[in-house]
Design an enzyme around this catalytic site. Structure first.
Site, PDB file in Angstrom:
ATOM      1  N   ASP A 186       0.861  -1.180   0.000  1.00 38.08           N
ATOM      2  CA  ASP A 186       0.000   0.000   0.000  1.00 38.08           C
ATOM      3  C   ASP A 186       0.898   1.231   0.000  1.00 38.08           C
ATOM      4  O   ASP A 186       1.575   1.524   0.988  1.00 38.08           O
ATOM      5  CB  ASP A 186      -0.913   0.006   1.226  1.00 38.08           C
ATOM      6  CG  ASP A 186      -1.810   1.233   1.273  1.00 38.08           C
ATOM      7  OD1 ASP A 186      -2.526   1.477   0.286  1.00 38.08           O
ATOM      8  OD2 ASP A 186      -1.779   1.953   2.288  1.00 38.08           O
ATOM      9  N   GLU A 270      -1.484  -1.115  -5.950  1.00 39.80           N
ATOM     10  CA  GLU A 270      -2.667  -0.434  -6.459  1.00 39.80           C
ATOM     11  C   GLU A 270      -2.331   0.370  -7.706  1.00 39.80           C
ATOM     12  O   GLU A 270      -1.204   0.839  -7.876  1.00 39.80           O
ATOM     13  CB  GLU A 270      -3.245   0.504  -5.401  1.00 39.80           C
ATOM     14  CG  GLU A 270      -4.080  -0.182  -4.348  1.00 39.80           C
ATOM     15  CD  GLU A 270      -4.712   0.810  -3.396  1.00 39.80           C
ATOM     16  OE1 GLU A 270      -5.943   0.819  -3.253  1.00 39.80           O
ATOM     17  OE2 GLU A 270      -3.956   1.585  -2.787  1.00 39.80           O
ATOM     18  N   ASP A 367      -3.536   1.367   6.941  1.00 37.84           N
ATOM     19  CA  ASP A 367      -2.606   0.998   5.881  1.00 37.84           C
ATOM     20  C   ASP A 367      -2.300  -0.495   5.879  1.00 37.84           C
ATOM     21  O   ASP A 367      -2.197  -1.113   4.813  1.00 37.84           O
ATOM     22  CB  ASP A 367      -1.318   1.814   6.014  1.00 37.84           C
ATOM     23  CG  ASP A 367      -1.566   3.308   5.869  1.00 37.84           C
ATOM     24  OD1 ASP A 367      -2.506   3.670   5.126  1.00 37.84           O
ATOM     25  OD2 ASP A 367      -0.832   4.109   6.475  1.00 37.84           O
TER      26      ASP A 367
END
Length: 420
Positions: A186, A270, A367
């Site tokens: 992340d 991502e 997170d």
């Protein structure tokens, strides 16, 4: 695969003057050709081919005004035309912005193909140069002896440093042994990366550490008279500071990306919309309650983190090592989905860093929870079972178009450099 070796070069005064003339000719040909293309298209709606630009360059050399173009090697000028032709092709294909005019204040470069240089016994000689160009080789001497570059790029940075880049075609590297480990990443600004293993990679904030010196040097340069020697000296200080920031950032990104690729077989990240995150607040009307200064600070922090460059490095290094990078859809609600039971919150503010799942009671770090969900979605995609887990069915919450689940595989590798 093409590999690049970049080393420091140390030309003498005569070689520096010749290379300076080459840079000037390359810049002139680029700007004149770009202006020619622009005028032809807007005046007559006509596109200009590479053959036409090549013929125009030959005609320019025969004029009295531009006869000095023949004093430098013709290869960098021809390569310059090819690069502009490729730039236009990338623009019309939607892969790049419209080509811009070159300035003498930025980085200068000249590309030499095999017909314009010779490399024998570690001595490099360029066309239209009387003696070899000195450089420092950072690898072992055996690599230099066997080096057979297809292209040599001579460049000069704004701070005055000279570099040589040797482009070499090499065989595909052997795959790195598998480790049996997978990880979800992340990315962010407060912490550069939070892993599904609950490890946090701090954000070094390279620009913030040098911001005080950079601001002072920029103020000193602004007070100097344009065109003076003192302004040139102050400008070199600014350029050196930028170079230190750039090198520190590149070193950090290479170390972090190389470690992830070596330690894990599958890396899930991502698909961040960097352009949207780092949109500039300039020219916008300040809405009630909106802090434009804080927005500008966030934009600077996002650009300083270089999240897009980090993804590119992960992809090409994983390709070389035989590993896999899985990119999860940007609309996948990784932060507000419980990684323990799958419960989805209706809303989760950015200021909330920890939350408790109302369904199973698990306490989550925002997170860490996102990294675990990214890993789970990445494994689903890697196992050829894409579905809701990869975010394809998630409703967008912004103005950006929704990404398709079919676009989540990493793109083909476009550049190759030695795996650090």
């Amino acid at each position: 695969m093409r590999t690049a070796y970049k080393v420091r070069a140390y030309p003498d005064s005569e070689q520096a003057a010749q290379l300076g003339r080459t840079f000037g000719c390359v810049r002139l040909v680029w700007n004149k050709t770009l202006d020619l293309r622009h005028r032809a298209y807007h005046a007559h709606g006509k596109t200009t081919s590479y053959k036409e630009t090549d013929a125009a360059l030959t005609a320019w050399k025969k004029t009295e005004e531009l006869a000095f173009l023949s004093e430098v090697s013709s290869v960098p000028l021809q390569q310059n035309l090819r690069h502009q032709h490729a730039a236009y092709a990338n623009f019309f294909a939607g892969r790049a912005k419209y080509p811009r005019f070159k300035s003498r204040n930025g980085r200068q470069s000249a590309h030499y193909t095999r017909s314009a240089f010779s490399l024998r016994d570690g001595r490099l000689k360029l066309a239209k140069h009387g003696k070899p160009l000195n450089f420092v080789w950072s690898w072992d001497a055996g690599t230099l002896a066997k080096l057979n570059p297809t292209m040599v790029i001579v460049s000069r940075e704004p701070d005055g440093r000279w570099y040589l880049t040797f482009a070499v075609d090499t065989e595909d590297p052997q795959a790195v042994p598998e480790t049996g480990s997978t990880v979800g990443v992340d990315l962010g600004v407060k912490d550069f990366a939070v892993l599904s293993t609950e490890e946090k990679i701090p954000n070094p904030r390279h620009l913030d550490r040098k911001a005080r010196n950079l601001c002072r040097y920029q103020r000193q340069m602004a007070r100097k008279k344009p065109g003076s020697a003192n302004r040139r000296k102050a400008k070199n200080k600014v350029a050196r500071t930028h170079r230190k920031i750039r090198n520190a950032r590149a070193d950090f990104l290479h170390r972090a990306s190389t470690r992830l690729v070596r330690e894990h077989d599958v890396v899930a990240i991502e698909d961040l919309h960097i352009a949207g995150i780092s949109s500039s607040p300039k020219g916008t009307v300040d809405k009630p309650g909106r802090n434009v200064r804080a927005k500008a600070g966030l934009n600077r922090a996002v650009m300083d983190a270089a999240l897009g460059e980090f993804r590119l490095q992960l992809e090409y290094k994983a390709e070389r090592a035989g590993k896999r990078v899985v990119v999860i859809d940007r609309w996948y609600p990784s932060s507000k989905t419980c990684s323990a039971c799958g419960h989805l919150l209706e809303r989760l503010k950015l200021s909330v860093r920890q939350w408790t799942c109302p369904n199973c009671g698990t306490r989550h770090d925002r997170d860490h929870n996102a990294a675990k969900n990214i890993l789970a979605a990445g494994l689903a995609v890697a196992g050829a079972t894409p579905g809701d887990a990869c975010g394809a069915g998630v409703n967008p919450q912004g103005a950006s178009p929704r990404s398709s689940a079919t676009k989540q595989e990493p793109q083909p590798v476009r550049v190759g450099v030695p795996l650090l």
